[in-house]
Design a protein around this motif. Structure first.
Motif, PDB file in Angstrom:
ATOM      1  N   ARG A   1      47.185  37.874  27.782  1.00 58.37           N
ATOM      2  CA  ARG A   1      45.566  37.598  28.194  1.00 58.37           C
ATOM      3  C   ARG A   1      45.739  36.777  29.529  1.00 58.37           C
ATOM      4  N   LEU A   2      44.422  36.858  30.104  1.00 56.36           N
ATOM      5  CA  LEU A   2      44.263  35.833  31.086  1.00 56.36           C
ATOM      6  C   LEU A   2      44.164  34.537  30.527  1.00 56.36           C
ATOM      7  N   LEU A   3      44.559  33.554  31.459  1.00 50.63           N
ATOM      8  CA  LEU A   3      44.755  32.191  30.964  1.00 50.63           C
ATOM      9  C   LEU A   3      43.123  31.665  31.364  1.00 50.63           C
ATOM     10  N   THR A   4      42.649  31.943  32.519  1.00 50.87           N
ATOM     11  CA  THR A   4      41.159  31.638  32.618  1.00 50.87           C
ATOM     12  C   THR A   4      40.099  32.334  31.688  1.00 50.87           C
ATOM     13  N   PRO A   5      39.203  31.372  31.325  1.00 52.98           N
ATOM     14  CA  PRO A   5      38.273  31.830  30.416  1.00 52.98           C
ATOM     15  C   PRO A   5      37.293  33.051  31.027  1.00 52.98           C
TER      16      PRO A   5
ATOM     17  N   ALA B   1      45.948  42.400  51.378  1.00 53.70           N
ATOM     18  CA  ALA B   1      45.682  41.871  49.860  1.00 53.70           C
ATOM     19  C   ALA B   1      46.639  42.710  48.833  1.00 53.70           C
ATOM     20  N   SER B   2      47.721  42.793  49.265  1.00 51.52           N
ATOM     21  CA  SER B   2      48.929  43.464  48.562  1.00 51.52           C
ATOM     22  C   SER B   2      49.507  42.480  47.368  1.00 51.52           C
ATOM     23  N   GLY B   3      48.967  41.463  47.077  1.00 51.89           N
ATOM     24  CA  GLY B   3      49.336  40.627  45.895  1.00 51.89           C
ATOM     25  C   GLY B   3      50.196  39.713  46.229  1.00 51.89           C
TER      26      GLY B   3
ATOM     27  N   VAL C   1      42.333  47.850  54.195  1.00 52.34           N
ATOM     28  CA  VAL C   1      42.593  46.691  53.445  1.00 52.34           C
ATOM     29  C   VAL C   1      43.590  47.344  52.628  1.00 52.34           C
ATOM     30  N   ILE C   2      44.742  46.638  52.468  1.00 57.75           N
ATOM     31  CA  ILE C   2      45.824  47.399  51.779  1.00 57.75           C
ATOM     32  C   ILE C   2      45.824  46.331  50.247  1.00 57.75           C
ATOM     33  N   GLY C   3      45.760  47.185  49.202  1.00 58.18           N
ATOM     34  CA  GLY C   3      45.643  46.555  47.838  1.00 58.18           C
ATOM     35  C   GLY C   3      44.363  46.831  47.363  1.00 58.18           C
ATOM     36  N   ALA C   4      44.079  47.318  46.089  1.00 58.15           N
ATOM     37  CA  ALA C   4      42.769  47.462  45.347  1.00 58.15           C
ATOM     38  C   ALA C   4      43.012  46.627  44.050  1.00 58.15           C
ATOM     39  N   GLY C   5      43.503  45.425  44.329  1.00 54.69           N
ATOM     40  CA  GLY C   5      43.311  44.346  43.359  1.00 54.69           C
ATOM     41  C   GLY C   5      42.157  43.811  43.469  1.00 54.69           C
TER      42      GLY C   5
ATOM     43  N   ARG D   1      58.048  44.212  52.773  1.00 52.83           N
ATOM     44  CA  ARG D   1      59.315  44.880  53.348  1.00 52.83           C
ATOM     45  C   ARG D   1      58.596  45.845  54.360  1.00 52.83           C
ATOM     46  N   TRP D   2      57.435  46.197  53.966  1.00 51.29           N
ATOM     47  CA  TRP D   2      56.946  47.293  55.053  1.00 51.29           C
ATOM     48  C   TRP D   2      56.200  46.842  56.161  1.00 51.29           C
ATOM     49  N   LEU D   3      56.050  45.474  56.352  1.00 53.03           N
ATOM     50  CA  LEU D   3      55.365  44.826  57.304  1.00 53.03           C
ATOM     51  C   LEU D   3      56.280  44.622  58.755  1.00 53.03           C
TER      52      LEU D   3
ATOM     53  N   GLU E   1      50.460  54.839  49.275  1.00 51.51           N
ATOM     54  CA  GLU E   1      51.464  53.696  49.585  1.00 51.51           C
ATOM     55  C   GLU E   1      51.540  53.377  50.917  1.00 51.51           C
ATOM     56  N   VAL E   2      51.329  52.170  51.242  1.00 49.83           N
ATOM     57  CA  VAL E   2      51.608  51.690  52.711  1.00 49.83           C
ATOM     58  C   VAL E   2      53.155  51.557  52.888  1.00 49.83           C
ATOM     59  N   THR E   3      53.738  52.312  53.918  1.00 48.52           N
ATOM     60  CA  THR E   3      55.310  52.038  53.836  1.00 48.52           C
ATOM     61  C   THR E   3      55.608  51.340  55.070  1.00 48.52           C
TER      62      THR E   3
HETATM   63  C1  LIG Z   1      51.332  37.020  34.932  1.00 48.32           C
HETATM   64  C2  LIG Z   1      50.220  36.593  35.660  1.00 48.32           C
HETATM   65  C3  LIG Z   1      49.422  36.231  35.018  1.00 48.32           C
HETATM   66  C4  LIG Z   1      47.948  35.869  35.693  1.00 48.32           C
HETATM   67  N1  LIG Z   1      47.004  35.235  34.994  1.00 48.32           N
HETATM   68  C5  LIG Z   1      45.803  35.009  35.839  1.00 48.32           C
HETATM   69  C6  LIG Z   1      44.627  34.542  35.020  1.00 48.32           C
HETATM   70  O1  LIG Z   1      44.762  34.375  33.763  1.00 48.32           O
HETATM   71  N2  LIG Z   1      43.428  34.439  35.721  1.00 48.32           N
HETATM   72  C7  LIG Z   1      43.441  34.663  37.044  1.00 48.32           C
HETATM   73  O2  LIG Z   1      42.313  34.573  37.753  1.00 48.32           O
HETATM   74  N3  LIG Z   1      44.464  35.002  37.691  1.00 48.32           N
HETATM   75  C8  LIG Z   1      45.663  35.147  36.958  1.00 48.32           C
HETATM   76  N4  LIG Z   1      46.828  35.527  37.855  1.00 48.32           N
HETATM   77  C9  LIG Z   1      46.842  35.673  39.041  1.00 48.32           C
HETATM   78  C10 LIG Z   1      46.082  36.608  39.816  1.00 48.32           C
HETATM   79  O3  LIG Z   1      44.743  36.832  39.439  1.00 48.32           O
HETATM   80  C11 LIG Z   1      46.784  37.928  39.987  1.00 48.32           C
HETATM   81  O4  LIG Z   1      48.247  37.841  40.596  1.00 48.32           O
HETATM   82  C12 LIG Z   1      46.052  39.272  40.779  1.00 48.32           C
HETATM   83  O5  LIG Z   1      46.766  40.221  40.146  1.00 48.32           O
HETATM   84  C13 LIG Z   1      46.086  38.867  42.005  1.00 48.32           C
HETATM   85  O6  LIG Z   1      45.193  39.831  42.702  1.00 48.32           O
HETATM   86  P1  LIG Z   1      45.207  40.423  43.899  1.00 48.32           P
HETATM   87  O7  LIG Z   1      44.223  41.572  44.365  1.00 48.32           O
HETATM   88  O8  LIG Z   1      45.578  39.277  45.103  1.00 48.32           O
HETATM   89  O9  LIG Z   1      46.689  40.999  43.815  1.00 48.32           O
HETATM   90  P2  LIG Z   1      47.096  42.478  42.737  1.00 48.32           P
HETATM   91  O10 LIG Z   1      46.346  42.518  41.601  1.00 48.32           O
HETATM   92  O11 LIG Z   1      48.305  42.191  42.676  1.00 48.32           O
HETATM   93  O12 LIG Z   1      46.431  43.646  43.779  1.00 48.32           O
HETATM   94  C14 LIG Z   1      47.577  43.968  44.578  1.00 48.32           C
HETATM   95  C15 LIG Z   1      47.472  45.467  45.035  1.00 48.32           C
HETATM   96  O13 LIG Z   1      48.183  45.949  45.973  1.00 48.32           O
HETATM   97  C16 LIG Z   1      48.661  47.184  45.773  1.00 48.32           C
HETATM   98  N5  LIG Z   1      49.820  47.173  46.904  1.00 48.32           N
HETATM   99  C17 LIG Z   1      51.144  46.447  46.739  1.00 48.32           C
HETATM  100  N6  LIG Z   1      51.936  46.691  47.886  1.00 48.32           N
HETATM  101  C18 LIG Z   1      51.188  47.900  48.475  1.00 48.32           C
HETATM  102  C19 LIG Z   1      51.649  48.842  49.427  1.00 48.32           C
HETATM  103  N7  LIG Z   1      52.885  48.475  50.253  1.00 48.32           N
HETATM  104  N8  LIG Z   1      50.824  49.829  49.620  1.00 48.32           N
HETATM  105  C20 LIG Z   1      49.632  50.159  48.861  1.00 48.32           C
HETATM  106  N9  LIG Z   1      49.373  49.230  47.704  1.00 48.32           N
HETATM  107  C21 LIG Z   1      50.102  48.109  47.577  1.00 48.32           C
HETATM  108  C22 LIG Z   1      49.281  46.656  44.244  1.00 48.32           C
HETATM  109  O14 LIG Z   1      49.554  48.115  43.708  1.00 48.32           O
HETATM  110  C23 LIG Z   1      48.101  46.092  43.510  1.00 48.32           C
HETATM  111  O15 LIG Z   1      47.013  47.091  43.290  1.00 48.32           O
HETATM  112  C24 LIG Z   1      47.904  36.054  37.033  1.00 48.32           C
HETATM  113  C25 LIG Z   1      48.984  36.523  37.644  1.00 48.32           C
HETATM  114  C26 LIG Z   1      50.327  36.909  37.046  1.00 48.32           C
HETATM  115  C27 LIG Z   1      51.528  37.409  37.661  1.00 48.32           C
END
Ligand SMILES: Cc1cc2nc3c(=O)[nH]c(=O)nc-3n(C[C@H](O)[C@H](O)[C@H](O)COP(=O)(O)OP(=O)(O)OC[C@H]3O[C@@H](n4cnc5c(N)ncnc54)[C@H](O)[C@@H]3O)c2cc1C
Length: 409
Positions: free
Chosen positions: A52-56, A129-131, A10-14, A350-352, A101-103
């Motif tokens: 702050r989050l916009l979701t409660p 799951a890199s965002g 899994v790529i990404g620990a969000g 860019r890494w894909l 980091e995945v390159t």
């Molecule tokens: C300004 C803003 C406000 C937001 N507000 C809300 C809110 O109020 N409520 C809500 O529910 N959502 C909100 N979101 C939306 C959403 O929850 C976020 O974008 C959230 O961070 C997405 O989660 P994710 O796990 O998909 O991605 P991310 O949290 O971005 O996680 C992706 C992870 O992948 C890692 N990663 C990326 N590329 C690589 C790589 N090449 N190699 C290794 N690791 C990598 C990153 O470092 C990161 O930790 C908001 C988003 C933004 C931008």
């Protein structure tokens, strides 16, 4: 050295990658989560200070893990989000490899070869799951802005002191743009806000949070294959909302009343002049119409719901158009010293090195199932449901996709 082999990477620990990790563990599928920074890296590194989050809080929910505090209607600060997501990672004992980091990723040996800053891995299945918001999306007309103007994206912005003294043009009126315009105005700056297509929402409706309505009325649960134009839904700007303890509505009327000058969409930058389009009234009418349609759908749903403790239906004042909005701004006049580009974010692939991106660099997928064997995506807008990109949206998507992945394995 023999290459390390794992069943799933899994790529990404969000929160999205962690939700997938939770579901993989539930099915005893061996996996690793590769993270270039730390858990919840985006919330730690890529957001402005006052956000702050916009979701409660009541919508801060991940599989088996939810907000436990005594303020379900409140909105988390960034450090609280980091703590929340970190708490989830610890609770599920996610096998996260931080600072990895995945390159590069390419197809190999009936799976994928992953190059990382810590060495190579081979996996049979892969979840991206890199965002969705790795890099700011800024129009090319940025390049025509004179160098005397500081040009800053929402990624660089931390607080009003991040900008040189003087007036500011904020471009974009989605959640980011309205929040930054408000903060800059409160800091005493002269602020112009350039408004294109936008989504207007009140913070509360009939006494409940508007996002409570989105969930209760089933709108956030709508599936991607039931939405008429899903591609358009995926491109929609974020709603004009802020999560503040005062539960303020931050629409254009509120900003104008606070002294922000509303101007049209930034159409061009030519000869050191910013040119704004004149279609503000149309933009406002469209956003008001869409908001009212949404409120009507809430009302309709409420009619059929029993024991609902909500107030009577409300309608809000239409967005007031400025008498004569200005159509240009001389960038050499000293009226502003900086531009903040609040024009959205996009993923960075860019890494894909697998041919699964379209001409615009977007990942091609069907509800998160990518057109390559055992390759999946998580966390993208309207991936499988309208709620997909939000914290509370990850659980259902992760369950569906891990079920698909388990079958494919
Ligand atoms: C300004 C803003 C406000 C937001 N507000 C809300 C809110 O109020 N409520 C809500 O529910 N959502 C909100 N979101 C939306 C959403 O929850 C976020 O974008 C959230 O961070 C997405 O989660 P994710 O796990 O998909 O991605 P991310 O949290 O971005 O996680 C992706 C992870 O992948 C890692 N990663 C990326 N590329 C690589 C790589 N090449 N190699 C290794 N690791 C990598 C990153 O470092 C990161 O930790 C908001 C988003 C933004 C931008």
């Amino acid at each position: 050295m023999p290459i390390e082999r794992v069943t799933t990477a899994v790529i990404g620990a969000g929160h999205a990658g962690l939700a997938v990790s939770c579901m993989l563990s539930e099915r005893s599928i061996e996996h690793v989560v590769l993270e270039r920074g730390e858990v919840a890296n985006s919330w730690r590194r890529e957001r402005w200070e006052s956000l702050r989050l916009l979701t409660p809080n009541s919508q801060s929910r991940l599989p088996g893990f939810r907000y436990q505090g005594d303020d379900p209607e409140g909105f988390m600060t960034m450090s609280e989000v980091v703590e929340f997501v970190g708490g989830f990672a610890a609770a599920i004992d996610a096998p996260v490899r931080t600072h990895t980091e995945v390159t590069n990723v390419r197809s190999a040996d009936d799976g994928y070869r992953i190059a990382t800053s810590q060495g190579e891995l081979q996996c049979r299945s892969l979840v991206i799951a890199s965002g969705a918001c790795n890099v700011p999306s800024v129009p090319v007309l940025r390049e025509a802005v004179p160098s005397s103007i500081a040009s800053v994206t929402a990624f660089d912005y931390r607080n009003p002191r991040s900008l040189p003294e003087g007036g500011v043009l904020v471009v974009g009126a989605s959640a980011t743009g309205v929040q930054l315009a408000d903060e800059l105005r409160r800091s005493g700056r002269r602020v112009l806000l350039s408004v294109g297509e936008h989504v207007r929402l009140p913070r509360t409706y009939r006494g409940r949070d508007v996002l409570w309505w989105m969930e209760a009325a089933g709108i956030w649960n709508q599936r991607y294959d039931e939405i008429d134009d899903v591609e358009r839904a995926r491109q929609l700007p974020s709603p004009q909302l802020v999560g503040s303890p005062q539960r303020t509505t931050l629409d254009l009327n509120a900003l104008a009343a606070a002294g922000v000058e509303i101007v049209g969409r930034l159409a061009a930058v030519r000869d050191a002049r910013a040119l704004f389009s004149g279609g503000l009234r149309n933009q406002f009418a469209l956003a008001d119409l869409k908001m009212n349609r949404l409120l009507e759908s809430f009302d309709e749903w409420a009619l059929g719901a029993s024991d609902l403790a909500v107030g009577p239906p409300e309608r809000f004042e239409p967005t007031r158009a400025p008498e004569a909005p200005r159509l240009h701004l001389d960038l050499k006049s000293g009226e502003i010293s900086s531009i903040v580009w609040a024009t959205g974010f996009k993923p960075d692939y860019r890494w894909l090195d697998v041919p699964v991106l379209d001409r615009k660099g977007r990942l091609q997928h069907d509800g998160g199932v990518v057109a390559a064997p055992r390759l999946y995506a998580m966390g993208l807008p309207v991936l499988r449901r309208r709620k997909s990109t939000f914290i509370h949206g990850a659980e259902d998507d992760a369950r569906d996709l891990v079920e698909h992945l388990a079958r494919a394995l």
